[in-house]
Scaffold this motif. Structure first.
Motif, mmCIF file in Angstrom:
data_model
loop_
_atom_site.group_PDB
_atom_site.id
_atom_site.type_symbol
_atom_site.label_atom_id
_atom_site.label_comp_id
_atom_site.label_asym_id
_atom_site.label_seq_id
_atom_site.Cartn_x
_atom_site.Cartn_y
_atom_site.Cartn_z
ATOM 1 N N PRO A 18 0.825 -1.224 0.000
ATOM 2 C CA PRO A 18 0.000 0.000 0.000
ATOM 3 C C PRO A 18 0.846 1.255 0.000
ATOM 4 O O PRO A 18 0.474 2.259 -0.615
ATOM 5 C CB PRO A 18 -0.836 -0.154 1.263
ATOM 6 C CG PRO A 18 -0.871 -1.619 1.511
ATOM 7 C CD PRO A 18 0.461 -2.127 1.111
ATOM 8 N N ALA A 19 1.976 1.261 0.651
ATOM 9 C CA ALA A 19 2.816 2.454 0.681
ATOM 10 C C ALA A 19 3.371 2.752 -0.701
ATOM 11 O O ALA A 19 3.429 3.911 -1.134
ATOM 12 C CB ALA A 19 3.951 2.259 1.691
ATOM 13 N N MET A 20 3.766 1.754 -1.428
ATOM 14 C CA MET A 20 4.277 1.966 -2.776
ATOM 15 C C MET A 20 3.189 2.469 -3.709
ATOM 16 O O MET A 20 3.414 3.334 -4.556
ATOM 17 C CB MET A 20 4.844 0.649 -3.316
ATOM 18 C CG MET A 20 6.091 0.167 -2.592
ATOM 19 S SD MET A 20 7.465 1.315 -2.808
ATOM 20 C CE MET A 20 7.748 1.105 -4.549
ATOM 21 N N GLN A 21 1.988 1.945 -3.541
ATOM 22 C CA GLN A 21 0.875 2.420 -4.361
ATOM 23 C C GLN A 21 0.587 3.878 -4.089
ATOM 24 O O GLN A 21 0.313 4.673 -5.004
ATOM 25 C CB GLN A 21 -0.365 1.561 -4.099
ATOM 26 C CG GLN A 21 -0.223 0.119 -4.605
ATOM 27 C CD GLN A 21 -1.455 -0.711 -4.278
ATOM 28 O OE1 GLN A 21 -2.299 -0.294 -3.462
ATOM 29 N NE2 GLN A 21 -1.544 -1.902 -4.888
ATOM 30 N N ALA A 22 0.639 4.262 -2.827
ATOM 31 C CA ALA A 22 0.382 5.665 -2.486
ATOM 32 C C ALA A 22 1.441 6.564 -3.092
ATOM 33 O O ALA A 22 1.144 7.654 -3.605
ATOM 34 C CB ALA A 22 0.322 5.813 -0.962
ATOM 35 N N LEU A 23 2.702 6.113 -3.066
ATOM 36 C CA LEU A 23 3.782 6.915 -3.633
ATOM 37 C C LEU A 23 3.610 7.071 -5.143
ATOM 38 O O LEU A 23 3.807 8.164 -5.697
ATOM 39 C CB LEU A 23 5.123 6.254 -3.318
ATOM 40 C CG LEU A 23 6.380 6.983 -3.855
ATOM 41 C CD1 LEU A 23 6.456 8.401 -3.291
ATOM 42 C CD2 LEU A 23 7.626 6.195 -3.519
ATOM 43 N N LEU A 24 3.190 6.011 -5.798
ATOM 44 C CA LEU A 24 2.973 6.101 -7.250
ATOM 45 C C LEU A 24 1.838 7.045 -7.583
ATOM 46 O O LEU A 24 1.884 7.796 -8.567
ATOM 47 C CB LEU A 24 2.687 4.711 -7.823
ATOM 48 C CG LEU A 24 3.870 3.730 -7.835
ATOM 49 C CD1 LEU A 24 3.429 2.357 -8.316
ATOM 50 C CD2 LEU A 24 4.982 4.265 -8.730
ATOM 51 N N LEU A 28 2.064 10.343 -9.924
ATOM 52 C CA LEU A 28 1.164 10.521 -11.058
ATOM 53 C C LEU A 28 0.425 11.831 -10.981
ATOM 54 O O LEU A 28 0.224 12.536 -11.986
ATOM 55 C CB LEU A 28 0.192 9.334 -11.127
ATOM 56 C CG LEU A 28 -0.797 9.340 -12.297
ATOM 57 C CD1 LEU A 28 -0.065 9.347 -13.622
ATOM 58 C CD2 LEU A 28 -1.723 8.140 -12.201
ATOM 59 N N ALA A 29 -0.004 12.207 -9.741
ATOM 60 C CA ALA A 29 -0.709 13.477 -9.569
ATOM 61 C C ALA A 29 0.195 14.653 -9.892
ATOM 62 O O ALA A 29 -0.226 15.646 -10.512
ATOM 63 C CB ALA A 29 -1.248 13.569 -8.136
ATOM 64 N N VAL A 30 1.472 14.569 -9.510
ATOM 65 C CA VAL A 30 2.411 15.657 -9.796
ATOM 66 C C VAL A 30 2.621 15.796 -11.305
ATOM 67 O O VAL A 30 2.645 16.902 -11.858
ATOM 68 C CB VAL A 30 3.747 15.397 -9.066
ATOM 69 C CG1 VAL A 30 4.808 16.383 -9.526
ATOM 70 C CG2 VAL A 30 3.562 15.498 -7.570
ATOM 71 N N VAL A 31 2.756 14.675 -12.002
ATOM 72 C CA VAL A 31 2.958 14.732 -13.464
ATOM 73 C C VAL A 31 1.750 15.339 -14.152
ATOM 74 O O VAL A 31 1.867 16.168 -15.056
ATOM 75 C CB VAL A 31 3.250 13.318 -13.998
ATOM 76 C CG1 VAL A 31 3.258 13.312 -15.528
ATOM 77 C CG2 VAL A 31 4.592 12.825 -13.470
#
Length: 281
Positions: A18-24, A28-31
């Motif tokens: 879940p932590a990796m998914q949140a980071l991705l 994605l939101a920043v891009v």
């Protein structure tokens, strides 16, 4: 004394998913935010820029400062340009075939006269001087053998000041009748394609096919100078009812027609025959 108890909790590797998914999702939101901010028609900047341009006529670059995201993501702000393709190189021109060795370089090799020959490097005809493409030895080889100009056609009989037109014509008859004609003059006949008249051909040979009427004879050709005057051209059947008086009423002095074997001329008065002599081949 106070004791601090540090507890170490061991987590299984599956808890890190879940932590990796949140980071991705954050990345994605920043891009996406970068793309929206970089688009000239997207977000608040694009709307405000369009409104400002409509009001004061300024470009987006002059009305608003540069996108702050361009400082660390410049590839998002670079304008796209159409690819520049180099123009194709022109196809090499094939050299024109040169004349074979020893051919077309002198008048001695291909002679004088003739028409234009494009396969030759120079020409030896009478027109080469005006086109500046004569061979070097043209004057030496062809100067005295230049092509003669075609003979001028024989001039048509010129009318005399009185409006007459004299032609050399021919009439075939028997030797006995020819002797009488040469001693005195022609007499018009009583019938024929164009009525009763004096018939002539335009050449001695033509009289052989024309002396076929009931009043015609053969064996002697007379060459005559005939004043045909104003000539009436008639169809091949002419007019058997024609007379000298009828022709004069039509303002003509003679008739010409072609029954199929060559032109004939007919006059209706012996006064039109200026001179006669025996034709000699």
């Amino acid at each position: 004394s106070t004791r601090f108890v540090v507890a170490f909790t061991y987590r299984s590797p599956s808890s890190a998913v879940p932590a990796m998914q949140a980071l991705l999702l954050v990345i994605l939101a920043v891009v996406c935010l970068q793309l929206v901010m970089a688009s000239p028609l997207g977000g608040l900047r694009g709307t405000a820029a369009n409104d400002t341009q409509a009001e004061v006529g300024l470009s987006a670059e002059a009305a608003w400062p540069a996108n702050p995201w361009c400082a660390w993501a410049p590839w998002l702000c670079q304008p796209q340009q159409a690819p520049h393709w180099p123009a194709p190189a022109p196809a090499p021109r094939s050299p024109s075939p040169s004349p074979a060795s020893g051919q077309g370089t002198s008048c001695a090799s291909h002679g004088c006269g003739g028409g234009y020959r494009p396969e030759l490097a120079c020409q030896c005809n009478s027109a080469c001087s005006s086109h500046a493409n004569c061979c070097q030895d043209y004057s030496e080889k062809c100067g005295s053998a230049a092509e003669p100009s075609p003979p001028a056609p024989a001039p048509a009989p010129a009318p005399s000041p009185s409006g007459s037109k004299v032609m050399t014509l021919y009439h075939q008859t028997s030797p006995e009748i020819a002797a009488l004609i040469l001693k005195s003059h022609f007499k018009p006949g009583t019938e024929g394609w164009c009525g009763g008249g004096i018939y002539f051909a335009t050449s001695p040979e033509a009289t052989n096919t024309k002396a076929i009427g009931p009043e015609s004879h053969k064996g002697f050709i007379i060459e005559a100078q005939v004043d045909v005057g104003r000539v009436l051209h008639m169809p091949k059947t002419c007019d058997r009812s024609m007379t000298g008086q009828k022709l004069l009423s039509m303002s003509y002095d003679s008739i010409t027609f072609n029954p199929g074997d060559g032109d004939e001329y007919i006059v209706y008065s012996s006064d039109r025959v200026l001179s006669t002599k025996q034709y000699s081949r």
